[in-house]
Design an enzyme around this catalytic site. Sequence first.
Site, PDB file in Angstrom:
ATOM      1  NE  ARG A 204     -67.055 -72.342   6.320  1.00 19.46           N
ATOM      2  CZ  ARG A 204     -67.767 -73.021   6.952  1.00 19.46           C
ATOM      3  NH1 ARG A 204     -67.376 -73.831   7.869  1.00 19.46           N
ATOM      4  NH2 ARG A 204     -69.328 -73.626   6.545  1.00 19.46           N
ATOM      5  CG  ASP A 274     -51.883 -61.485  -9.767  1.00 18.54           C
ATOM      6  OD1 ASP A 274     -52.479 -61.774 -10.708  1.00 18.54           O
ATOM      7  OD2 ASP A 274     -50.590 -61.481  -9.840  1.00 18.54           O
ATOM      8  CG  ASP A 276     -52.642 -62.770 -14.307  1.00 24.98           C
ATOM      9  OD1 ASP A 276     -52.035 -63.306 -13.186  1.00 24.98           O
ATOM     10  OD2 ASP A 276     -52.219 -61.785 -14.972  1.00 24.98           O
ATOM     11  CG  ASP A 278     -49.401 -63.732 -15.137  1.00 30.26           C
ATOM     12  OD1 ASP A 278     -49.252 -63.737 -13.833  1.00 30.26           O
ATOM     13  OD2 ASP A 278     -49.405 -62.754 -15.666  1.00 30.26           O
ATOM     14  CB  THR A 280     -45.826 -62.004 -13.680  1.00 33.08           C
ATOM     15  OG1 THR A 280     -44.964 -62.835 -14.469  1.00 33.08           O
ATOM     16  CG2 THR A 280     -45.508 -60.661 -13.460  1.00 33.08           C
ATOM     17  CD  GLU A 285     -57.424 -49.044  -5.221  1.00 35.42           C
ATOM     18  OE1 GLU A 285     -57.970 -48.487  -4.290  1.00 35.42           O
ATOM     19  OE2 GLU A 285     -56.372 -48.501  -5.611  1.00 35.42           O
TER      20      GLU A 285
END
Length: 419
Positions: A204, A274, A276, A278, A280, A285
């Site tokens: 939520r 984003d 991943d 990682d 960074t 988009e």
Amino acid sequence: MRLTPSLISCLSLLHFTSALVAFPGAEGFGANAVGGRQGEVYVVSNLNDSGEGSLRDAVSQPGRIVVFSVGGVIEITDRIVVSKQVTILGQTAPGDGITVYGNGWSFSNADDAIVRYIRIRMGKGGSSGKDAMGIADGKNMIFDHVSVSWGRDETFSINGDVSNVTIQNSIIAQGLETHSCGGLMQTDGGVSLFRNLYIDNKTRNPKVKGVNEFTNNVIYNWGGGGGYIAGGSDGESNVNVIGNYFISGPDTSVTAFTRGNENFHAYVETNYYDSDKDGTLNGSELGVDSTNYGGMDLVTEKYDYPAVASVLSPDDALTYVTKYAGASKVRDSVDTQLVAQVESYGKDGALISDEADMGGAGDLDQGTTPTDTDGDGIPDDAEAELGTDPNTADSMDLDTSGYTFLEVWANSLVPSSYA
């Protein structure tokens, strides 16, 4: 301390208040909340849970502008219930500002509330099954630069017959396990969510039904329950979702958007994800495709809701939120840790069951109580700058702007825009 305003014609007052936003920089559905502008000033002068001079006493009666002559942590046992037409100006507190710790707040039926620059941290000792902040009925409210955390049910939730509410520039964090929820935003009356940080909530972040504007928010480290959850019901929802940044954290195991259906109608634009973890920042988009938005019914025209003055790119929204969201006049240790988690970009973050994992509410510098000869809530040195009389209680008189002198002073303590 309570003072009534000087005599002003009702007609003039209504003219000014109807034309004003709650404060410079107020946006969205709740922008025109009046707060306590037609009432009296109450100076919170101690950190007690209750009694004269306490915050609980300050908000217990309608029609008050609440300012602070002390900073620090206010530990509460029972929930605080806020009356109608109350303005809480946390930026007026000296030192490191105000944290309220130990239980939650109810704003149900607290029509025309204005709340700025305060930390509300519920914690595991709070009432079981209750929200850190909750609205179950009411209208015309705005919450700005508020840090809310450690709810035992939801962290900040809006349900029922509620209309015209804005939550902007705020942090909604770490609903406690085993529930760990950011909050429900479920009303047809209009809720604006602008430039907020949702972080370390299992689910939520938020869950939305009804009429909602969701712009330039950052959502980090949601858990398996979901990030932005569409209503998933037979009821109709109509929302704008624009310029937000979703960043997976260590506990994230599902996509950013879930539980949409043909009844959840959304205009979406330039939202980044984003995924991943990682370390960074390298999100991209989300394509305007229903599969990327949890099965929502995507519409091509933006709903004509009260919008932000300037829509940021997702990257700029992230920069803004990490610098300025929450009670950021002075960031406390909790918000500092939360922002550091975001800036790890997937490496750091945790769903917690005990606020001790964050060091608890922490310590705050109480600051020095300013000299206020007439006791009207405005320190003497500020009265000199305003051109008001430090020996006459005139803080609730109206400035030519239409705000009370008390509001003019409080508004001057923080930027109206951080652009």
